[in-house]
Design a protein around this motif. Structure first.
Motif, PDB file in Angstrom:
ATOM      1  N   LEU A 244       0.817  -1.207   0.000  1.00 37.56           N
ATOM      2  CA  LEU A 244       0.000   0.000   0.000  1.00 37.56           C
ATOM      3  C   LEU A 244       0.854   1.261   0.000  1.00 37.56           C
ATOM      4  CD1 LEU A 244      -2.924  -0.997   2.414  1.00 37.56           C
ATOM      5  CD2 LEU A 244      -2.853  -1.049  -0.086  1.00 37.56           C
ATOM      6  N   LYS A 245       2.015   1.191   0.671  1.00 36.08           N
ATOM      7  CA  LYS A 245       2.924   2.342   0.629  1.00 36.08           C
ATOM      8  C   LYS A 245       3.428   2.573  -0.795  1.00 36.08           C
ATOM      9  CE  LYS A 245       5.819   3.499   3.823  1.00 36.08           C
ATOM     10  NZ  LYS A 245       6.912   3.565   4.793  1.00 36.08           N
ATOM     11  N   ASN A 246       3.721   1.481  -1.493  1.00 35.12           N
ATOM     12  CA  ASN A 246       4.186   1.600  -2.885  1.00 35.12           C
ATOM     13  C   ASN A 246       3.080   2.144  -3.795  1.00 35.12           C
ATOM     14  OD1 ASN A 246       6.762   0.705  -2.326  1.00 35.12           O
ATOM     15  ND2 ASN A 246       6.294  -1.433  -2.772  1.00 35.12           N
ATOM     16  N   VAL A 247       1.843   1.661  -3.583  1.00 36.94           N
ATOM     17  CA  VAL A 247       0.714   2.187  -4.361  1.00 36.94           C
ATOM     18  C   VAL A 247       0.541   3.680  -4.084  1.00 36.94           C
ATOM     19  CG1 VAL A 247      -1.799   2.092  -4.669  1.00 36.94           C
ATOM     20  CG2 VAL A 247      -0.476  -0.021  -4.531  1.00 36.94           C
ATOM     21  N   ASN A 248       0.755   4.066  -2.829  1.00 34.13           N
ATOM     22  CA  ASN A 248       0.654   5.489  -2.463  1.00 34.13           C
ATOM     23  C   ASN A 248       1.750   6.308  -3.154  1.00 34.13           C
ATOM     24  OD1 ASN A 248      -0.492   7.670  -0.841  1.00 34.13           O
ATOM     25  ND2 ASN A 248       1.453   7.615   0.242  1.00 34.13           N
ATOM     26  N   ASN A 249       2.959   5.735  -3.245  1.00 34.68           N
ATOM     27  CA  ASN A 249       4.054   6.422  -3.947  1.00 34.68           C
ATOM     28  C   ASN A 249       3.720   6.636  -5.428  1.00 34.68           C
ATOM     29  OD1 ASN A 249       5.707   6.616  -1.676  1.00 34.68           O
ATOM     30  ND2 ASN A 249       6.686   4.640  -2.058  1.00 34.68           N
ATOM     31  N   ILE A 250       3.146   5.598  -6.042  1.00 30.98           N
ATOM     32  CA  ILE A 250       2.748   5.716  -7.455  1.00 30.98           C
ATOM     33  C   ILE A 250       1.670   6.789  -7.611  1.00 30.98           C
ATOM     34  CG2 ILE A 250       1.756   4.507  -9.441  1.00 30.98           C
ATOM     35  CD1 ILE A 250       2.896   1.897  -8.255  1.00 30.98           C
ATOM     36  N   THR A 251       0.725   6.823  -6.667  1.00 26.27           N
ATOM     37  CA  THR A 251      -0.345   7.828  -6.712  1.00 26.27           C
ATOM     38  C   THR A 251       0.222   9.238  -6.626  1.00 26.27           C
ATOM     39  OG1 THR A 251      -1.868   6.274  -5.665  1.00 26.27           O
ATOM     40  CG2 THR A 251      -2.483   8.593  -5.617  1.00 26.27           C
ATOM     41  N   GLN A 255      -0.125  12.239  -9.351  1.00 30.86           N
ATOM     42  CA  GLN A 255      -0.640  13.571  -9.036  1.00 30.86           C
ATOM     43  C   GLN A 255       0.303  14.661  -9.536  1.00 30.86           C
ATOM     44  OE1 GLN A 255      -1.064  12.982  -4.823  1.00 30.86           O
ATOM     45  NE2 GLN A 255      -3.223  12.369  -4.962  1.00 30.86           N
ATOM     46  N   LEU A 256       1.606  14.434  -9.368  1.00 28.79           N
ATOM     47  CA  LEU A 256       2.591  15.394  -9.879  1.00 28.79           C
ATOM     48  C   LEU A 256       2.542  15.474 -11.402  1.00 28.79           C
ATOM     49  CD1 LEU A 256       5.687  14.565  -7.608  1.00 28.79           C
ATOM     50  CD2 LEU A 256       4.328  16.657  -7.573  1.00 28.79           C
ATOM     51  N   GLU A 257       2.395  14.313 -12.042  1.00 32.59           N
ATOM     52  CA  GLU A 257       2.341  14.277 -13.509  1.00 32.59           C
ATOM     53  C   GLU A 257       1.084  14.980 -14.038  1.00 32.59           C
ATOM     54  OE1 GLU A 257       3.376  13.492 -17.435  1.00 32.59           O
ATOM     55  OE2 GLU A 257       4.578  13.357 -15.607  1.00 32.59           O
ATOM     56  N   ILE A 258      -0.047  14.767 -13.368  1.00 32.83           N
ATOM     57  CA  ILE A 258      -1.293  15.421 -13.786  1.00 32.83           C
ATOM     58  C   ILE A 258      -1.171  16.938 -13.665  1.00 32.83           C
ATOM     59  CG2 ILE A 258      -3.723  15.762 -13.156  1.00 32.83           C
ATOM     60  CD1 ILE A 258      -3.763  12.758 -12.405  1.00 32.83           C
ATOM     61  N   GLN A 542      12.206  10.318 -10.776  1.00 29.11           N
ATOM     62  CA  GLN A 542      11.340   9.151 -10.976  1.00 29.11           C
ATOM     63  C   GLN A 542      12.112   7.871 -10.653  1.00 29.11           C
ATOM     64  OE1 GLN A 542       9.723   8.697 -14.916  1.00 29.11           O
ATOM     65  NE2 GLN A 542       8.162   7.265 -14.248  1.00 29.11           N
ATOM     66  N   PHE A 543      13.394   7.825 -11.012  1.00 29.61           N
ATOM     67  CA  PHE A 543      14.251   6.686 -10.650  1.00 29.61           C
ATOM     68  C   PHE A 543      14.285   6.505  -9.125  1.00 29.61           C
ATOM     69  CE2 PHE A 543      17.122   7.100 -14.669  1.00 29.61           C
ATOM     70  CZ  PHE A 543      16.107   6.569 -15.427  1.00 29.61           C
ATOM     71  N   GLN A 544      14.378   7.626  -8.409  1.00 29.36           N
ATOM     72  CA  GLN A 544      14.435   7.562  -6.949  1.00 29.36           C
ATOM     73  C   GLN A 544      13.149   6.956  -6.372  1.00 29.36           C
ATOM     74  OE1 GLN A 544      15.201  11.671  -6.049  1.00 29.36           O
ATOM     75  NE2 GLN A 544      17.428  11.462  -6.211  1.00 29.36           N
ATOM     76  N   TYR A 633      12.387  15.339  -1.121  1.00 24.18           N
ATOM     77  CA  TYR A 633      12.449  15.005  -2.550  1.00 24.18           C
ATOM     78  C   TYR A 633      11.128  15.323  -3.261  1.00 24.18           C
ATOM     79  CZ  TYR A 633      16.982  12.726  -2.074  1.00 24.18           C
ATOM     80  OH  TYR A 633      18.312  12.474  -1.861  1.00 24.18           O
ATOM     81  N   GLN A 634      10.004  15.151  -2.542  1.00 29.13           N
ATOM     82  CA  GLN A 634       8.710  15.489  -3.129  1.00 29.13           C
ATOM     83  C   GLN A 634       8.617  16.987  -3.420  1.00 29.13           C
ATOM     84  OE1 GLN A 634       7.324  12.470  -4.257  1.00 29.13           O
ATOM     85  NE2 GLN A 634       5.414  13.419  -3.657  1.00 29.13           N
ATOM     86  N   GLU A 635       9.028  17.802  -2.433  1.00 29.26           N
ATOM     87  CA  GLU A 635       8.999  19.255  -2.629  1.00 29.26           C
ATOM     88  C   GLU A 635       9.970  19.674  -3.734  1.00 29.26           C
ATOM     89  OE1 GLU A 635       6.981  21.539  -1.322  1.00 29.26           O
ATOM     90  OE2 GLU A 635       5.928  19.850  -0.406  1.00 29.26           O
ATOM     91  N   LYS A 636      11.130  19.010  -3.754  1.00 28.55           N
ATOM     92  CA  LYS A 636      12.117  19.320  -4.790  1.00 28.55           C
ATOM     93  C   LYS A 636      11.583  18.963  -6.172  1.00 28.55           C
ATOM     94  CE  LYS A 636      16.997  18.661  -5.937  1.00 28.55           C
ATOM     95  NZ  LYS A 636      18.231  17.904  -5.653  1.00 28.55           N
ATOM     96  N   ARG A 637      10.836  17.860  -6.245  1.00 25.86           N
ATOM     97  CA  ARG A 637      10.241  17.443  -7.520  1.00 25.86           C
ATOM     98  C   ARG A 637       9.233  18.478  -8.011  1.00 25.86           C
ATOM     99  NH1 ARG A 637       8.853  12.225  -9.419  1.00 25.86           N
ATOM    100  NH2 ARG A 637       8.286  12.405 -11.621  1.00 25.86           N
TER     101      ARG A 637
END
Length: 690
Positions: A244-251, A255-258, A542-544, A633-637
């Protein structure tokens, strides 16, 4: 017939009518209580109206694939929709017909308007019609991109429901199956496909096949993580399910891509139209200038105007292509052009053409061959080396031929203008009056009679022209001053007509333009490479995220991580692929070789961490900062995406507005100012002389 019989008949009829009504009421009540009512309700749900858009689009699809030119676009749309509508032929046909119909509804009126607007200028009409063919591609790609964005947004809700279903079933495949069956979204078909893969006899092979047809990289990641969790099991990390953590990471990635796509669409939504607008405004602008400032007619309707017009058209076309490349760059949409059999491949198969093209293609192993091959890889181009050189040679030949035709057209235009221009001895503002226009055209017709006599005779003298003028009935009563003025005017016209023929330097210019056209595909690849380099930081981040998802799954090693990075890489695909191929020969050495090929610092750090995980420490320890600094890293992205969009927006605006600026400056302001000042200077000189 007696009155009694009539009364009996009327009474019987009335009684019979009452009985019929009673029977109808009784039967209706029984039917309402019986199964008949249920059957009737079911039938109402299946009955179609007289007009059905569903049936219409199916019929339109069958018509489109029979029309030669439209068939190409129908198949192109179909290939992309087949990926979204997995094994759903009905929706694929419907979507194809719907998108193509919308494009035709927009483009057909534009074509009719273009023909009406440029009916007096066949050259401009042909160029615009060719240009509008490219607009069809833009409209179609935009419509399919909307469907891509729609399925991406649906994935947010889909993954959210997966989380709840996983809590209930605690089995990956059951959670995916349940959500896919309950929802009626486009992404549900993808969920069903992933479920079929997970329960198949050889899920690993089926998963590799799915990677080739998945609509976006996030579904690939979800399918891969689901498979690894099913194979190796789930585990608790900080009290929460790793899956579920991995699914959350993909989500979060989605969201960033959208957000990124929405902002790019907002920035570029009008730039394509702005870059095209000058082409549609050239003719109205010319008509306005000529009608209000008659002295500009010689410029707009002569060679100078045509040259500037062609330059603006070329600039507009280049700007339009670059804006499209800039906006589309980095899209996660699937490129289906590899599956086509393009005209380049068909022509290259012909032996005579193959021999000619092979003369231009650099030999394998040479520096030039490696350089061009690298451009194709770095630009993520679908073109093969042979196709690229087919494009280059074709563009060079077409440009050379078109240049020669245009030069010839310019000479013909200049001669035609001399023969058709109303002849006046003064410059005026606005249009000529009807009387003056008639007189000016009469003078032009008299000049044309003399011009026809001496056209092509370069050694004609003033005396010969004067004798011809005096023989004309129009000049029988003219004095010597008028005769002299007419001779000077006709001599000037004749000099222009006799000088309008193909010059040697024009052939040289045609060859220069052909060389520029030959280099244009390479320059376009370089531009794509430069634009893709702007997205290096986004890809490394994205690699990270991928490493963060994989590093806590048991039995995952460095080789599996590299295979995942290769699968989702775009800009750095070539060095990662080389590393994966050389991995078994020596893991450390393969990673070291990749580190030497790569110059981007953030990726080098990832490679060094992978080297540490090969021999020294576990993967979780090598990348522990990714988990601990996840928020950073999220904020940096986000900040990286903002900078990327800002830079692309600045470049896009500079390119998109260039044709509009050149049109107003080069096609309106400069001619008006220059010709106006020249005309004023000539007028003052004549007044002084008098």
């Amino acid at each position: 017939m007696s009155n009694n019989i009539i009364f009996f008949l009327m009474g019987g009829s009335a009684a019979l009518f009452v009985v019929i009504i009673l029977i109808y009421v009784i039967l209706s009540k029984k039917m309402q209580k019986s199964e008949y009512r249920k059957i009737q309700q079911l039938q109402q749900g299946t009955k179609g109206s007289n007009f059905s858009t569903e049936v219409l689009f199916q019929k339109l699809y069958l018509s489109y694939i029979k029309i030669p030119f439209i068939r190409r676009y129908a198949l192109k749309i179909r290939r992309r929709l087949e990926i979204i509508n997995i094994d759903d032929e009905y929706n694929t046909r419907k979507g194809t017909a719907k998108i193509l119909t919308k494009a035709l509804v927009i483009i057909i009126p534009v074509i009719i308007f273009t023909i009406m607007l440029t009916s007096s200028n066949y050259l401009l009409m042909c160029i615009l019609l060719i240009f509008e063919v490219f607009m069809v591609d833009t409209l179609i790609d935009g419509s399919v991109d909307k469907m891509d964005n729609k399925i991406l947004k649906e994935q947010i809700d889909f993954f959210s429901e997966i989380r709840h279903a996983y809590h209930e079933f605690n089995m990956v495949e059951e959670a995916i199956y349940q959500v896919s069956q309950d929802d009626e979204m486009s992404v549900s078909r993808q969920g069903e496909k992933i479920y079929e893969i997970l329960i198949s006899n050889d899920p690993e092979t089926e998963l590799e096949k799915y990677y080739d047809i998945a609509p976006n990289s996030f579904l690939k990641e979800f399918a891969g993580v689901s498979y690894l969790t099913k194979e190796f099991g789930d585990r608790k990390v900080d009290g929460a399910s790793l899956y579920l953590k991995n699914v959350n990471n993909i989500t979060q990635e989605m969201q960033l891509e959208i957000l990124k796509r929405d902002k790019l669409n907002y920035v570029f939504q009008s730039l394509s139209v702005i870059s095209i607008a000058p082409v549609l405004l050239l003719e109205p602008l010319k008509n306005w200038a000529v009608s209000n400032f008659t002295f500009t007619a010689s410029w707009y309707q002569g060679k100078p105007g045509m040259i500037v017009q062609i330059l603006i058209l070329i600039l507009t076309f280049a700007s339009y292509v670059l804006v499209r490349k800039l906006k589309d760059n980095g899209s996660t949409g699937v490129n289906v052009k590899n599956t086509e059999n393009p005209w380049q491949a068909k022509l290259y198969k012909k032996p005579p053409i193959k021999k000619v093209v092979d003369l231009f293609i650099p030999k394998k192993g040479t520096k030039e061959y490696r350089k061009v091959q690298q451009y194709l890889k770095d630009a993520a181009s679908h073109l093969k080396m042979e196709w690229l050189y087919m494009n280059r040679i074709t563009m060079a030949i077409v440009t050379c031929i078109v240049s020669i035709i245009l030069f010839s057209q310019m000479h013909a235009l200049a001669i035609d203008y001399i023969y058709t221009e109303p002849t006046t001895d003064y410059d005026i503002m606005g249009e000529l009056s009807e009387k003056d226009a008639k007189k000016a055209m009469e003078l032009t017709e008299q000049d044309n009679k003399i011009l026809d006599q001496f056209k092509g005779k370069t050694k004609t003298t003033s005396a010969e022209i004067e004798r011809a003028v005096r023989r004309l009935k129009y000049y029988q009563e003219a004095d010597d001053a008028d005769i002299k003025k007419a001779v000077e005017r006709i001599e000037g016209k004749l000099e222009i007509i006799n000088s309008e023929y193909m010059q040697w330097f024009e052939l040289l210019l045609a060859l220069v333009f052909a060389v520029v056209a030959y280099m244009a595909p390479i320059w376009l690849l370089i531009f794509q490479v430069k634009m893709r380099q702007l997205e290096m930081e986004d890809e490394v981040m994205q690699f990270q995220t991928i490493i963060l998802m994989l590093m806590r799954i048991e039995r995952v090693n460095v080789e599996i991580i590299l295979e995942w990075l290769e699968r989702y890489s775009n800009i750095f695909k070539a060095p990662i692929t080389k590393c994966v191929n050389n991995y078994e020969a020596g893991a450390w050495e393969a990673l070291e070789a990749m580190k030497e090929e790569v110059s981007y610092v953030q990726l080098i750090r990832i490679i060094e961490s992978l080297q540490a995980a090969v021999e020294k420490i576990p993967i979780t320890d090598a990348f522990d900062e990714l988990d601990s600094e996840r928020d950073y890293y999220q904020e940096k992205r986000k900040e990286s995406n903002e900078r990327l969009i800002k830079r692309k927006g600045m470049i896009g605006k500079a390119i998109g507005f260039a044709p509009m600026v050149c049109m107003f400056v080069g096609y309106l302001i400069v001619p008006l100012v220059f010709i106006g000042l020249t005309s004023m200077s000539t007028s003052f000189t004549n007044m002084t002389a008098q």
